[in-house]
Design a protein around this motif. Structure first.
Motif, PDB file in Angstrom:
ATOM      1  N   TYR A   1      -2.564   2.400   6.792  1.00 54.17           N
ATOM      2  CA  TYR A   1      -3.362   2.211   8.013  1.00 54.17           C
ATOM      3  C   TYR A   1      -2.438   2.063   9.208  1.00 54.17           C
ATOM      4  O   TYR A   1      -1.443   1.330   9.158  1.00 54.17           O
ATOM      5  CB  TYR A   1      -4.258   0.976   7.860  1.00 54.17           C
ATOM      6  CG  TYR A   1      -5.203   1.114   6.693  1.00 54.17           C
ATOM      7  CD1 TYR A   1      -6.385   1.838   6.814  1.00 54.17           C
ATOM      8  CD2 TYR A   1      -4.895   0.549   5.454  1.00 54.17           C
ATOM      9  CE1 TYR A   1      -7.242   1.989   5.731  1.00 54.17           C
ATOM     10  CE2 TYR A   1      -5.745   0.687   4.378  1.00 54.17           C
ATOM     11  CZ  TYR A   1      -6.919   1.415   4.520  1.00 54.17           C
ATOM     12  OH  TYR A   1      -7.757   1.572   3.444  1.00 54.17           O
TER      13      TYR A   1
ATOM     14  N   ALA B   1      -9.255  -1.350   6.618  1.00 52.18           N
ATOM     15  CA  ALA B   1     -10.017  -0.100   6.515  1.00 52.18           C
ATOM     16  C   ALA B   1     -11.112  -0.029   7.563  1.00 52.18           C
ATOM     17  O   ALA B   1     -11.499   1.068   8.002  1.00 52.18           O
ATOM     18  CB  ALA B   1     -10.614   0.022   5.114  1.00 52.18           C
TER      19      ALA B   1
ATOM     20  N   ALA C   1      -6.592   5.774   8.957  1.00 49.99           N
ATOM     21  CA  ALA C   1      -5.804   5.878   7.726  1.00 49.99           C
ATOM     22  C   ALA C   1      -5.056   7.194   7.671  1.00 49.99           C
ATOM     23  O   ALA C   1      -5.504   8.217   8.205  1.00 49.99           O
ATOM     24  CB  ALA C   1      -6.714   5.742   6.505  1.00 49.99           C
TER      25      ALA C   1
ATOM     26  N   TRP D   1       0.083  -0.674   4.017  1.00 53.78           N
ATOM     27  CA  TRP D   1      -0.600  -0.141   2.834  1.00 53.78           C
ATOM     28  C   TRP D   1      -0.426  -1.087   1.649  1.00 53.78           C
ATOM     29  O   TRP D   1       0.384  -2.014   1.697  1.00 53.78           O
ATOM     30  CB  TRP D   1      -0.080   1.256   2.495  1.00 53.78           C
ATOM     31  CG  TRP D   1       1.334   1.341   1.978  1.00 53.78           C
ATOM     32  CD1 TRP D   1       1.744   1.408   0.678  1.00 53.78           C
ATOM     33  CD2 TRP D   1       2.536   1.367   2.762  1.00 53.78           C
ATOM     34  NE1 TRP D   1       3.112   1.476   0.598  1.00 53.78           N
ATOM     35  CE2 TRP D   1       3.626   1.468   1.865  1.00 53.78           C
ATOM     36  CE3 TRP D   1       2.805   1.330   4.149  1.00 53.78           C
ATOM     37  CZ2 TRP D   1       4.943   1.503   2.296  1.00 53.78           C
ATOM     38  CZ3 TRP D   1       4.118   1.367   4.572  1.00 53.78           C
ATOM     39  CH2 TRP D   1       5.170   1.464   3.652  1.00 53.78           C
TER      40      TRP D   1
END
Length: 287
Positions: free
Chosen positions: A224, A210, A215, A235
């Protein structure tokens, strides 16, 4: 009894321990001796006061309790069950049960912590490592054919789309052992004849994804974009981290990723069971 006073015989007279003849002599002496009469009256009144006390003290009952010979006679006629009932309650079983509950609670808590999913690092998403780069040299490989992938039983520990509903086609798959000892599932599927490599590993997606990658919204979660050449999405769903890689357009990769169902996070029982498996594996002599 002396010629002048009763002496200790006054107590025996009170307790009815004198013979009839001696008791008669003592009573005659009391009629003739004011001093002994006074002592007799004082002792008798004191005895009566104790036996009728407002505090409820029954001296005769207390004397019976202190009579060892009488207690021994009562004990002879008492059953074992009654004897056990008269004893203080044994609290050792309760203490043992409390200790067992505490130990079990501590064990379950330790298993819950041990069952927490391991973090999946950025190496998992490296394009060069999705197939072979992160795998242990000479590690065991279990191959899964397309027919087995469609059947579902071979993939019950992994996440896969509904092949019929999505139109995706399974080609082949394999379960391999990574260099860190984790199982990794690698499969090739087709989306409109576009080959896509799917890589899955049980664990928890690193927070670094993250922080470092853009994203995209898959509807049930976020994926991502970790690479543009080849394109790659990563993910998390449930306790599985999934990577999808292809040379196709990003929209195609996103639609394929959206076909993988959302799964719930492991529950308490699942975490404890996973922790117990960790303990078993750690204690194994082959480890």
């Amino acid at each position: 009894m002396s010629d002048q006073h009763l002496g200790d015989d006054v107590h025996d007279l009170l307790d009815n321990r004198l013979s009839a003849a001696r008791a008669a002599q003592a009573m005659s002496h009391l009629d003739a001796c004011p001093d002994c009469r006074m002592r007799w009256d004082d002792l008798r009144l004191a005895r009566e006061a104790l036996q009728t006390s407002s505090a409820g003290i029954d001296m005769s009952f207390a004397q019976q309790l202190l009579d060892r010979d009488r207690m021994a006679e009562i004990a002879k006629g008492e059953s074992r069950h009654q004897a056990r009932a008269a004893r203080p309650r044994d609290r050792r079983p309760i203490l043992a049960a409390v200790i067992m509950v505490v130990a079990m609670t501590a064990g379950v808590g330790a298993a819950y912590l041990a069952g927490a999913p391991d973090e999946v690092s950025l190496e998992f998403a490296e394009p060069a490592g999705t197939a072979t780069g992160t795998l242990a040299a000479g590690g065991e490989v279990t191959y899964v054919e397309a027919r087995s992938m469609r059947g579902g039983d071979a993939l019950r520990s992994w996440v896969h789309p509904d092949w019929e509903a999505t139109g995706l086609t399974p080609v082949e798959g394999a379960v391999m052992r990574s260099a860190t000892g984790e199982n990794i599932f690698v499969a090739t599927i087709l989306a409109n004849l576009e080959p896509i490599v799917i890589t899955e590993q049980h664990g928890r997606l690193s927070s670094a994804f993250a922080e470092h990658f853009a994203a995209v919204d898959l509807g049930h979660t976020y994926a991502y974009i970790v690479s543009d050449d080849p394109r790659q999405l990563v993910w998390q769903t449930g306790d599985v981290v999934i990577s999808a890689t292809c040379s196709c357009a990003l929209s195609t990769l996103e639609s394929v990723a959206a076909c993988f169902p959302a799964q719930s996070d492991p529950g308490f029982v699942d975490r404890v069971a996973a922790g117990l498996r960790e303990f078993t594996a750690f204690a194994s002599p082959d480890r």
